[in-house]
Scaffold this motif. Structure first.
Motif, PDB file in Angstrom:
ATOM      1  N   LEU A  19      11.907 -66.169 -33.077  1.00 14.78           N
ATOM      2  CA  LEU A  19      10.857 -65.221 -32.700  1.00 14.78           C
ATOM      3  C   LEU A  19       9.471 -65.779 -33.000  1.00 14.78           C
ATOM      4  O   LEU A  19       8.531 -65.598 -32.218  1.00 14.78           O
ATOM      5  CB  LEU A  19      11.079 -63.893 -33.428  1.00 14.78           C
ATOM      6  CG  LEU A  19      12.345 -63.146 -32.977  1.00 14.78           C
ATOM      7  CD1 LEU A  19      12.757 -62.109 -34.013  1.00 14.78           C
ATOM      8  CD2 LEU A  19      12.112 -62.480 -31.616  1.00 14.78           C
ATOM      9  N   GLU A  23       6.436 -66.327 -30.303  1.00 10.63           N
ATOM     10  CA  GLU A  23       5.109 -65.741 -30.537  1.00 10.63           C
ATOM     11  C   GLU A  23       4.031 -66.824 -30.549  1.00 10.63           C
ATOM     12  O   GLU A  23       2.937 -66.637 -30.015  1.00 10.63           O
ATOM     13  CB  GLU A  23       5.103 -64.987 -31.872  1.00 10.63           C
ATOM     14  CG  GLU A  23       5.969 -63.745 -31.915  1.00 10.63           C
ATOM     15  CD  GLU A  23       5.290 -62.532 -31.312  1.00 10.63           C
ATOM     16  OE1 GLU A  23       4.196 -62.687 -30.722  1.00 10.63           O
ATOM     17  OE2 GLU A  23       5.863 -61.432 -31.422  1.00 10.63           O
ATOM     18  N   GLN A  33       4.586 -64.100 -20.228  1.00 12.44           N
ATOM     19  CA  GLN A  33       5.926 -63.693 -20.634  1.00 12.44           C
ATOM     20  C   GLN A  33       6.673 -64.881 -21.225  1.00 12.44           C
ATOM     21  O   GLN A  33       6.462 -66.024 -20.820  1.00 12.44           O
ATOM     22  CB  GLN A  33       6.732 -63.179 -19.436  1.00 12.44           C
ATOM     23  CG  GLN A  33       6.300 -61.827 -18.898  1.00 12.44           C
ATOM     24  CD  GLN A  33       6.918 -60.668 -19.687  1.00 12.44           C
ATOM     25  OE1 GLN A  33       8.078 -60.737 -20.103  1.00 12.44           O
ATOM     26  NE2 GLN A  33       6.147 -59.624 -19.893  1.00 12.44           N
ATOM     27  N   THR A  61      14.202 -58.405 -29.511  1.00 12.31           N
ATOM     28  CA  THR A  61      13.002 -58.573 -28.670  1.00 12.31           C
ATOM     29  C   THR A  61      12.505 -57.284 -28.028  1.00 12.31           C
ATOM     30  O   THR A  61      11.471 -57.302 -27.371  1.00 12.31           O
ATOM     31  CB  THR A  61      13.294 -59.591 -27.543  1.00 12.31           C
ATOM     32  OG1 THR A  61      14.362 -59.111 -26.727  1.00 12.31           O
ATOM     33  CG2 THR A  61      13.679 -60.957 -28.127  1.00 12.31           C
ATOM     34  N   ASN A  63      10.939 -54.652 -28.818  1.00 11.55           N
ATOM     35  CA  ASN A  63       9.643 -54.044 -29.129  1.00 11.55           C
ATOM     36  C   ASN A  63       8.449 -54.887 -28.703  1.00 11.55           C
ATOM     37  O   ASN A  63       7.307 -54.497 -28.940  1.00 11.55           O
ATOM     38  CB  ASN A  63       9.555 -53.747 -30.626  1.00 11.55           C
ATOM     39  CG  ASN A  63      10.514 -52.656 -31.058  1.00 11.55           C
ATOM     40  OD1 ASN A  63      10.782 -51.719 -30.306  1.00 11.55           O
ATOM     41  ND2 ASN A  63      11.042 -52.769 -32.274  1.00 11.55           N
ATOM     42  N   ASN A  64       8.708 -56.025 -28.080  1.00  6.27           N
ATOM     43  CA  ASN A  64       7.601 -56.876 -27.621  1.00  6.27           C
ATOM     44  C   ASN A  64       7.590 -56.890 -26.094  1.00  6.27           C
ATOM     45  O   ASN A  64       8.483 -57.465 -25.474  1.00  6.27           O
ATOM     46  CB  ASN A  64       7.759 -58.298 -28.162  1.00  6.27           C
ATOM     47  CG  ASN A  64       6.516 -59.141 -27.929  1.00  6.27           C
ATOM     48  OD1 ASN A  64       5.816 -58.972 -26.933  1.00  6.27           O
ATOM     49  ND2 ASN A  64       6.232 -60.066 -28.842  1.00  6.27           N
ATOM     50  N   PHE A  67       8.224 -60.134 -24.093  1.00  4.12           N
ATOM     51  CA  PHE A  67       9.537 -60.781 -24.153  1.00  4.12           C
ATOM     52  C   PHE A  67      10.476 -60.135 -23.135  1.00  4.12           C
ATOM     53  O   PHE A  67      10.580 -58.914 -23.057  1.00  4.12           O
ATOM     54  CB  PHE A  67      10.162 -60.645 -25.544  1.00  4.12           C
ATOM     55  CG  PHE A  67       9.498 -61.466 -26.610  1.00  4.12           C
ATOM     56  CD1 PHE A  67       8.630 -62.505 -26.293  1.00  4.12           C
ATOM     57  CD2 PHE A  67       9.737 -61.204 -27.953  1.00  4.12           C
ATOM     58  CE1 PHE A  67       8.020 -63.268 -27.283  1.00  4.12           C
ATOM     59  CE2 PHE A  67       9.133 -61.960 -28.949  1.00  4.12           C
ATOM     60  CZ  PHE A  67       8.276 -62.981 -28.611  1.00  4.12           C
TER      61      PHE A  67
END
Length: 208
Positions: A19, A23, A33, A61, A63-64, A67
């Motif tokens: 992750l 990021e 994306q 993923t 909550n992003n 992603f």
């Protein structure tokens, strides 16, 4: 033209290191994306059931909004080859400048990949440096330049850059071994992933 990155792998299981890489790529390249691609049939390793790995990836993923988890590999019956994945994705995402997030060790093997010389030119490569055993960023750059030279000798061009990511000494293999030994992975994976692993008895000595 939109800028999208592919992050492929077995993700067995996904952890905070994955992750953080994604990021970092988003911030460093101003990407729109990151498309996560779990391999269904990786060519060089055995992996946990595809459905388990997909679910863990979705939990990690969700909550992003930058992603996206792609299931493009789900219907693939043979071995998962990277170039086929990129060709298929290009149908769904036209007018795209592609990037590929990859670890340094895997990037070193790119010249030996199936149709690797073609793939090398189809996207820009975002490389996670290897900072173990006292290795430095400069040493990672040297390795990348050696890979670049191998392609140049075949008259192919490759564009790459190192990701400016903090040092994270975690890996999926470490996660699996900790689970097998009954140790906690509480701080190493997102909590929904940890709960999923525990609920489904993944990676333990008693798992199927």
């Amino acid at each position: 033209m939109q800028q999208l990155a592919i992050f492929g792998g077995t993700f067995d299981p996904i952890h905070w290191g994955h992750l953080l890489l994604a990021e970092t790529a988003l911030a460093q390249l101003h990407l729109e994306q990151v498309i996560w691609i779990p391999s269904k049939n990786p060519p060089h390793k055995q992996a946990t059931l595809f459905e388990h790995r997909v679910t863990m990836l979705q939990l990690a993923t969700k909550n992003n909004p930058a992603f996206t988890v792609s299931l493009i590999e789900r219907e693939r019956s043979g071995t998962s080859y990277a170039i086929n994945t990129l060709i298929d994705l290009s149908v769904y995402y036209p007018n795209t400048h592609w990037y590929w997030i990859i670890g340094l060790d895997a990037f070193q093997t790119l010249p030996r990949w199936y149709r690797g010389s073609e793939l090398a030119q189809m996207c820009d490569w975002l490389i996670a440096p290897r900072l173990v055993g006292g290795e430095t960023i400069a040493q990672s750059e040297i390795i990348c330049k050696q890979v670049e030279q191998k392609f140049r000798e075949k008259s192919y061009t490759i564009h790459w850059q190192l990701l400016h990511t903090p040092l994270v000494r975690v890996s999926s293999s470490i996660m699996r071994e900790l689970c097998r030994q009954g140790h906690s992975i509480h701080d190493l994976v997102p909590e929904p992933v940890r709960l999923y692993i525990a609920t489904n008895n993944l990676y333990s000595n008693n798992s199927e």
